[in-house]
Design a protein around this motif. Structure first.
Motif, PDB file in Angstrom:
ATOM      1  N   ARG A   1      -7.623   9.213  -0.183  1.00 57.86           N
ATOM      2  CA  ARG A   1      -8.521  10.001  -1.034  1.00 57.86           C
ATOM      3  C   ARG A   1      -8.298  11.510  -0.868  1.00 57.86           C
ATOM      4  O   ARG A   1      -7.685  11.959   0.095  1.00 57.86           O
TER       5      ARG A   1
ATOM      6  N   ASP B   1     -10.295  13.672   0.040  1.00 61.81           N
ATOM      7  CA  ASP B   1     -10.935  14.217   1.245  1.00 61.81           C
ATOM      8  C   ASP B   1     -10.266  13.700   2.525  1.00 61.81           C
ATOM      9  O   ASP B   1     -10.839  13.776   3.608  1.00 61.81           O
ATOM     10  N   ASN B   2      -9.059  13.137   2.389  1.00 61.86           N
ATOM     11  CA  ASN B   2      -8.251  12.611   3.498  1.00 61.86           C
ATOM     12  C   ASN B   2      -8.747  11.274   4.047  1.00 61.86           C
ATOM     13  O   ASN B   2      -8.208  10.793   5.056  1.00 61.86           O
ATOM     14  N   SER B   3      -9.751  10.688   3.419  1.00 70.93           N
ATOM     15  CA  SER B   3     -10.249   9.385   3.871  1.00 70.93           C
ATOM     16  C   SER B   3      -9.402   8.259   3.264  1.00 70.93           C
ATOM     17  O   SER B   3      -8.595   8.483   2.362  1.00 70.93           O
TER      18      SER B   3
ATOM     19  N   SER C   1      -9.302   4.155   1.671  1.00 71.64           N
ATOM     20  CA  SER C   1     -10.104   3.094   1.051  1.00 71.64           C
ATOM     21  C   SER C   1      -9.176   2.046   0.440  1.00 71.64           C
ATOM     22  O   SER C   1      -7.959   2.232   0.375  1.00 71.64           O
TER      23      SER C   1
ATOM     24  N   GLU D   1      -7.309   2.604   9.449  1.00 70.27           N
ATOM     25  CA  GLU D   1      -8.583   3.326   9.305  1.00 70.27           C
ATOM     26  C   GLU D   1      -8.753   4.437  10.344  1.00 70.27           C
ATOM     27  O   GLU D   1      -9.485   5.395  10.110  1.00 70.27           O
TER      28      GLU D   1
ATOM     29  N   ASN E   1      -4.720   9.527  11.285  1.00 71.03           N
ATOM     30  CA  ASN E   1      -4.987  10.810  10.646  1.00 71.03           C
ATOM     31  C   ASN E   1      -4.131  10.926   9.391  1.00 71.03           C
ATOM     32  O   ASN E   1      -2.926  11.125   9.470  1.00 71.03           O
TER      33      ASN E   1
END
Length: 271
Positions: free
Chosen positions: A212, A214-216, A218, A247, A250
């Motif tokens: 994503r 925002d660096n997340s 999913s 998960e 980084n």
């Protein structure tokens, strides 16, 4: 023998220098750069473009020679709109671009230019609207394309900036997948009772995830194929280790035209 070799080298040098001097004498400067004055077709096309430009302004997309980016035309609709606001028509050249093209004659060979009309038309736009106008308006159009799709998923690496790094632990772009696998298997533990296969991969885990803006992370999807069918009973355990690793790593959002975007990333894990 040595003397003969020196004579041959000297003759070759003099011949090469004579050829270069001949080319320079036949070179003329135009708005698209240097061309050979014997290239009458190019000279005529340049003059025709100058005459047409007085009543009609056109920007031509010239397909570059060699490798073509599969997304080269993604911004064309936005580019067309931007040009239309300035009264400029947008067209694609039908002529193939060739950088090294020579005309053979009885009096020697000389270089020819391709897309002279289109190049001249584009150069006239830069002269009228400012230095690098065509390059800048293409960049603006591509940025508009990205922002218009800001909530979409971009395919990595084809739809993002070239050599974009999404795994900061990697030293460079080609090293990414190798480093991701190395980091995973450095902590991976085969389940008790797992049957190893000699000289073959024990399993391959085809993995897809979304990184994503925002660096997340999913939408992790993992499909495992085992070399030995008896290891299928360890499917959930290996999936759990892979998911936990992904998960907790980084990750860094991909960019397109320097803008952070959501991207789909695929990697195969195998030992």
């Amino acid at each position: 023998m040595k003397k003969s070799l020196l004579i041959l080298l000297a003759l070759h040098y003099l011949n090469s220098e004579a050829q270069e001097n001949k080319l320079e004498k036949n070179t003329i400067n135009t708005i698209i750069g240097l061309i050979d004055k014997r290239d009458l077709n190019c000279s005529t096309e340049i003059e025709r473009a100058k005459a047409d430009f007085k009543s009609k302004e056109v920007y031509y997309y010239i397909q570059p020679e060699g490798y073509i980016d599969i997304n080269y035309n993604r911004h064309f609709p936005f580019l067309n709109q931007l040009l239309k606001k300035k009264g400029i028509q947008f067209l694609s050249s039908k002529e193939v671009e060739i950088s090294s093209f020579w005309k053979e004659t009885n009096n020697g060979n000389y270089p020819l230019k391709t897309n002279c009309y289109c190049k001249a038309s584009n150069k006239l736009l830069n002269i009228k609207y400012g230095h690098n106008f065509t390059t800048k308006i293409e960049q603006t159009a591509d940025s508009l394309y990205v922002t218009d799709r800001i909530n979409d998923i971009f395919e990595y690496p084809n739809e993002v900036d070239h050599y974009c790094i999404i795994y900061p632990k990697a030293t460079d772009f080609p090293d990414q997948k190798f480093q991701i696998q190395k980091d995973f298997f450095s902590n991976f533990k085969f389940p008790d009772g797992f049957i190893h296969t000699i000289n073959k991969r024990d399993f391959i885990a085809k993995t897809r995830l979304i990184i994503r803006r925002d660096n997340s992370i999913s939408d992790i999807k993992i499909d495992i194929e085992f070399e030995n069918p008896e290891n299928k009973k360890f499917h959930s355990e290996i999936i759990s280790q892979l998911t936990h690793h992904i998960e907790n790593e980084n990750w860094k959002a991909a960019t397109s035209k320097g803008i952070k975007v959501n991207s789909s990333f695929e990697i195969n894990f195998y030992n």
